[in-house]
Design a protein around this motif. Structure first.
Motif, PDB file in Angstrom:
ATOM      1  N   ARG A 168       1.015  -1.188  -0.071  1.00 43.63           N
ATOM      2  CA  ARG A 168       0.007   0.150  -0.022  1.00 43.63           C
ATOM      3  C   ARG A 168       0.701   1.328   0.110  1.00 43.63           C
ATOM      4  O   ARG A 168       0.467   2.135  -0.717  1.00 43.63           O
ATOM      5  CB  ARG A 168      -1.125  -0.084   1.302  1.00 43.63           C
ATOM      6  N   ARG A 169       1.943   1.167   0.780  1.00 46.94           N
ATOM      7  CA  ARG A 169       2.944   2.034   0.868  1.00 46.94           C
ATOM      8  C   ARG A 169       3.376   2.557  -0.605  1.00 46.94           C
ATOM      9  O   ARG A 169       3.524   3.628  -1.132  1.00 46.94           O
ATOM     10  CB  ARG A 169       3.774   2.016   1.883  1.00 46.94           C
ATOM     11  N   GLU A 170       3.990   1.551  -1.418  1.00 50.51           N
ATOM     12  CA  GLU A 170       4.425   1.521  -2.484  1.00 50.51           C
ATOM     13  C   GLU A 170       3.514   2.166  -3.666  1.00 50.51           C
ATOM     14  O   GLU A 170       3.736   2.976  -4.476  1.00 50.51           O
ATOM     15  CB  GLU A 170       4.892  -0.064  -3.066  1.00 50.51           C
ATOM     16  N   PHE A 171       2.082   1.944  -3.576  1.00 54.45           N
ATOM     17  CA  PHE A 171       1.215   2.488  -4.445  1.00 54.45           C
ATOM     18  C   PHE A 171       1.050   3.729  -4.096  1.00 54.45           C
ATOM     19  O   PHE A 171       0.834   4.529  -4.917  1.00 54.45           O
ATOM     20  CB  PHE A 171      -0.152   1.522  -4.134  1.00 54.45           C
ATOM     21  N   ASP A 172       1.052   4.106  -2.943  1.00 53.21           N
ATOM     22  CA  ASP A 172       0.617   5.598  -2.576  1.00 53.21           C
ATOM     23  C   ASP A 172       1.954   6.665  -2.853  1.00 53.21           C
ATOM     24  O   ASP A 172       1.651   7.449  -3.429  1.00 53.21           O
ATOM     25  CB  ASP A 172       0.381   5.760  -1.233  1.00 53.21           C
ATOM     26  N   VAL A 173       3.132   5.903  -2.665  1.00 52.21           N
ATOM     27  CA  VAL A 173       4.273   6.597  -3.154  1.00 52.21           C
ATOM     28  C   VAL A 173       4.528   6.845  -4.705  1.00 52.21           C
ATOM     29  O   VAL A 173       4.620   7.766  -5.194  1.00 52.21           O
ATOM     30  CB  VAL A 173       5.734   6.133  -2.790  1.00 52.21           C
ATOM     31  N   ARG A 192      10.637   9.337  -1.409  1.00 54.16           N
ATOM     32  CA  ARG A 192      11.142   8.310  -2.076  1.00 54.16           C
ATOM     33  C   ARG A 192      11.975   7.184  -1.384  1.00 54.16           C
ATOM     34  O   ARG A 192      12.392   6.513  -1.874  1.00 54.16           O
ATOM     35  CB  ARG A 192      12.097   9.047  -3.265  1.00 54.16           C
ATOM     36  N   ASP A 193      12.652   7.685  -0.219  1.00 54.68           N
ATOM     37  CA  ASP A 193      13.660   7.177   0.452  1.00 54.68           C
ATOM     38  C   ASP A 193      13.000   6.036   1.389  1.00 54.68           C
ATOM     39  O   ASP A 193      12.038   5.979   2.153  1.00 54.68           O
ATOM     40  CB  ASP A 193      14.200   8.152   1.635  1.00 54.68           C
ATOM     41  N   PRO A 194      13.333   4.786   0.874  1.00 55.46           N
ATOM     42  CA  PRO A 194      13.040   3.570   1.473  1.00 55.46           C
ATOM     43  C   PRO A 194      13.302   3.416   3.010  1.00 55.46           C
ATOM     44  O   PRO A 194      12.600   2.739   3.650  1.00 55.46           O
ATOM     45  CB  PRO A 194      13.432   2.229   0.592  1.00 55.46           C
ATOM     46  N   ASP A 195      14.067   4.105   3.378  1.00 53.49           N
ATOM     47  CA  ASP A 195      14.641   4.250   5.062  1.00 53.49           C
ATOM     48  C   ASP A 195      13.732   5.318   5.635  1.00 53.49           C
ATOM     49  O   ASP A 195      13.843   5.319   6.778  1.00 53.49           O
ATOM     50  CB  ASP A 195      15.981   4.162   5.042  1.00 53.49           C
ATOM     51  N   MET A 196      12.909   5.927   4.965  1.00 48.69           N
ATOM     52  CA  MET A 196      11.951   6.942   5.618  1.00 48.69           C
ATOM     53  C   MET A 196      10.724   6.541   5.796  1.00 48.69           C
ATOM     54  O   MET A 196       9.808   7.396   5.508  1.00 48.69           O
ATOM     55  CB  MET A 196      12.191   8.240   4.784  1.00 48.69           C
ATOM     56  N   GLU A 197      10.393   5.302   6.184  1.00 46.61           N
ATOM     57  CA  GLU A 197       9.202   4.778   6.266  1.00 46.61           C
ATOM     58  C   GLU A 197       8.415   5.626   7.455  1.00 46.61           C
ATOM     59  O   GLU A 197       8.923   5.781   8.559  1.00 46.61           O
ATOM     60  CB  GLU A 197       9.271   3.449   6.646  1.00 46.61           C
ATOM     61  N   LEU A 198       7.153   6.206   7.351  1.00 45.56           N
ATOM     62  CA  LEU A 198       6.472   6.735   8.461  1.00 45.56           C
ATOM     63  C   LEU A 198       5.157   5.968   8.443  1.00 45.56           C
ATOM     64  O   LEU A 198       4.605   5.510   7.538  1.00 45.56           O
ATOM     65  CB  LEU A 198       6.166   8.194   7.864  1.00 45.56           C
ATOM     66  N   LEU A 227       1.899  10.309   8.696  1.00 49.24           N
ATOM     67  CA  LEU A 227       1.696  11.150   7.629  1.00 49.24           C
ATOM     68  C   LEU A 227       0.588  11.928   7.639  1.00 49.24           C
ATOM     69  O   LEU A 227       0.501  13.124   7.171  1.00 49.24           O
ATOM     70  CB  LEU A 227       1.602  10.212   6.222  1.00 49.24           C
ATOM     71  N   VAL A 228      -0.595  11.555   8.177  1.00 51.16           N
ATOM     72  CA  VAL A 228      -1.856  12.262   8.376  1.00 51.16           C
ATOM     73  C   VAL A 228      -1.625  13.595   9.285  1.00 51.16           C
ATOM     74  O   VAL A 228      -2.123  14.498   8.999  1.00 51.16           O
ATOM     75  CB  VAL A 228      -2.991  11.295   9.000  1.00 51.16           C
ATOM     76  N   GLY A 229      -0.711  13.249  10.284  1.00 45.19           N
ATOM     77  CA  GLY A 229      -0.611  14.552  11.140  1.00 45.19           C
ATOM     78  C   GLY A 229       0.389  15.518  10.589  1.00 45.19           C
ATOM     79  O   GLY A 229       0.113  16.563  10.590  1.00 45.19           O
ATOM     80  N   LEU A 230       1.196  14.852   9.704  1.00 44.68           N
ATOM     81  CA  LEU A 230       1.950  16.070   9.059  1.00 44.68           C
ATOM     82  C   LEU A 230       1.433  16.587   8.047  1.00 44.68           C
ATOM     83  O   LEU A 230       1.507  18.105   7.789  1.00 44.68           O
ATOM     84  CB  LEU A 230       3.247  15.217   8.455  1.00 44.68           C
ATOM     85  N   ILE A 231       0.605  16.015   7.111  1.00 45.51           N
ATOM     86  CA  ILE A 231      -0.047  16.741   6.042  1.00 45.51           C
ATOM     87  C   ILE A 231      -1.324  17.369   6.340  1.00 45.51           C
ATOM     88  O   ILE A 231      -1.481  18.395   5.846  1.00 45.51           O
ATOM     89  CB  ILE A 231      -0.279  15.440   5.046  1.00 45.51           C
ATOM     90  N   ALA A 259      11.893  18.217   7.215  1.00 47.74           N
ATOM     91  CA  ALA A 259      12.863  18.340   8.504  1.00 47.74           C
ATOM     92  C   ALA A 259      12.316  17.071   9.488  1.00 47.74           C
ATOM     93  O   ALA A 259      12.842  16.431  10.223  1.00 47.74           O
ATOM     94  CB  ALA A 259      13.121  19.439   8.852  1.00 47.74           C
ATOM     95  N   ILE A 260      10.828  17.502   9.634  1.00 47.97           N
ATOM     96  CA  ILE A 260      10.015  16.871  10.503  1.00 47.97           C
ATOM     97  C   ILE A 260      10.209  15.157  10.486  1.00 47.97           C
ATOM     98  O   ILE A 260      10.433  14.396  11.200  1.00 47.97           O
ATOM     99  CB  ILE A 260       8.714  17.355  10.924  1.00 47.97           C
ATOM    100  N   ALA A 261       9.879  15.108   8.903  1.00 48.21           N
ATOM    101  CA  ALA A 261       9.750  13.590   8.649  1.00 48.21           C
ATOM    102  C   ALA A 261      11.041  12.980   8.861  1.00 48.21           C
ATOM    103  O   ALA A 261      11.029  11.691   9.267  1.00 48.21           O
ATOM    104  CB  ALA A 261       9.387  13.508   7.197  1.00 48.21           C
ATOM    105  N   ARG A 262      12.049  13.758   8.664  1.00 47.45           N
ATOM    106  CA  ARG A 262      13.487  12.866   8.694  1.00 47.45           C
ATOM    107  C   ARG A 262      13.841  12.548  10.167  1.00 47.45           C
ATOM    108  O   ARG A 262      14.259  11.434  10.739  1.00 47.45           O
ATOM    109  CB  ARG A 262      14.546  13.790   8.209  1.00 47.45           C
ATOM    110  N   GLU A 263      13.367  13.456  11.167  1.00 43.31           N
ATOM    111  CA  GLU A 263      13.498  13.015  12.573  1.00 43.31           C
ATOM    112  C   GLU A 263      12.753  12.001  13.166  1.00 43.31           C
ATOM    113  O   GLU A 263      13.080  11.357  13.860  1.00 43.31           O
ATOM    114  CB  GLU A 263      13.315  14.303  13.349  1.00 43.31           C
ATOM    115  N   ILE A 264      11.296  12.030  12.638  1.00 41.21           N
ATOM    116  CA  ILE A 264      10.342  10.915  12.995  1.00 41.21           C
ATOM    117  C   ILE A 264      10.960   9.632  12.562  1.00 41.21           C
ATOM    118  O   ILE A 264      10.722   8.586  13.242  1.00 41.21           O
ATOM    119  CB  ILE A 264       8.887  11.193  12.402  1.00 41.21           C
ATOM    120  N   ALA A 265      11.463   9.605  11.327  1.00 41.99           N
ATOM    121  CA  ALA A 265      11.875   8.574  10.813  1.00 41.99           C
ATOM    122  C   ALA A 265      12.995   7.701  11.672  1.00 41.99           C
ATOM    123  O   ALA A 265      13.345   6.559  11.598  1.00 41.99           O
ATOM    124  CB  ALA A 265      12.375   8.293   9.475  1.00 41.99           C
ATOM    125  N   ASN A 266      13.858   8.432  12.332  1.00 42.85           N
ATOM    126  CA  ASN A 266      14.895   8.238  13.404  1.00 42.85           C
ATOM    127  C   ASN A 266      14.578   7.679  14.558  1.00 42.85           C
ATOM    128  O   ASN A 266      15.411   7.142  15.274  1.00 42.85           O
ATOM    129  CB  ASN A 266      15.766   9.196  13.318  1.00 42.85           C
TER     130      ASN A 266
END
Length: 211
Positions: free
Chosen positions: A47-52, A129-135, A140-144, A157-164
């Motif tokens: 589903r993530r791959e479809f959305d991306v 696009r980054d496969p290591d940045m899975e949220l 995603l709903v909260g961010l968008i 920048a928030i997405a990068r921090e959340i992914a860590n």
């Protein structure tokens, strides 16, 4: 098996705005099927791959076609109900039991199957696009859906921090409270004046305080 063809009796109802040719819609349908037509959407990763994939196709499409067209809410139900209903149903099929289709995924609004994918690609850019940045979906709903998405640099920048953040039982609560803290920070700090490093430190600090 999905095909690029439309039903021969398909009617193209007028919905206002600038008219486009059938061949123009066929080109979009071809591009989407090439990208996500084989996705089963059977699990989270698919589903993530479809959305991306769908989001990136739509992002490129509207960059060429005119971003203003994407701002017309009537465009999105036209795409999900007329141009690509099979793809829409593939992503959000019938609910189990007596349930039917999720109407909000086909009608106008942020929850439309294609509009949500487009917004994520538009706001998150290369991050998506980054496969290591899975949220997670709620992240995603909260961010968008929050006003954070108005500032794409901030959102990425928030997405990068959340992914860590480790994917443990506390992550969802930490992110939810952290997003609230960042929204408060936006009221007292000129985010636009910050360097990338300073911005990242503020975001990291807000999320860590909510851990």
């Amino acid at each position: 098996m999905l095909t690029s063809n439309f039903h021969p009796k398909l009617d193209w109802p007028a919905t206002g705005g600038a008219p486009v040719s059938e061949s123009h819609m066929v080109d979009l349908r071809h591009a989407m099927i090439d990208e996500v037509g084989d996705q089963t959407c059977a699990d989270h990763r698919a589903r993530r791959e479809f959305d991306v994939g769908a989001g990136l196709v739509l992002l490129r499409w509207f960059e060429a076609d005119g971003p203003a067209n994407a701002a017309d809410y009537d465009v999105w139900p036209f795409l999900s109900l007329i141009v690509m209903p099979d793809l829409a149903v593939n992503r959000f099929p019938l609910s189990g039991g007596e349930g039917g289709l999720q109407s909000e995924r086909f009608l106008a609004g942020r929850r439309n199957v294609f509009y949500r994918a487009y917004l994520r690609a538009l706001v998150l850019g290369d991050v998506i696009r980054d496969p290591d940045m899975e949220l997670y979906e709620d992240e995603l709903v909260g961010l968008i859906d929050r006003n954070l998405s108005m500032d794409h640099r901030l959102t990425r920048a928030i997405a990068r921090e959340i992914a860590n953040i480790p994917k443990d039982g506390n992550r969802r609560t930490r992110v939810r409270n952290g997003l609230k803290a960042i929204q408060y920070e936006m009221r007292v700090t000129d985010i636009n004046s910050l360097s990338e490093r300073a911005l990242q430190e503020i975001i990291r600090g807000s999320l860590n305080r909510c851990g």
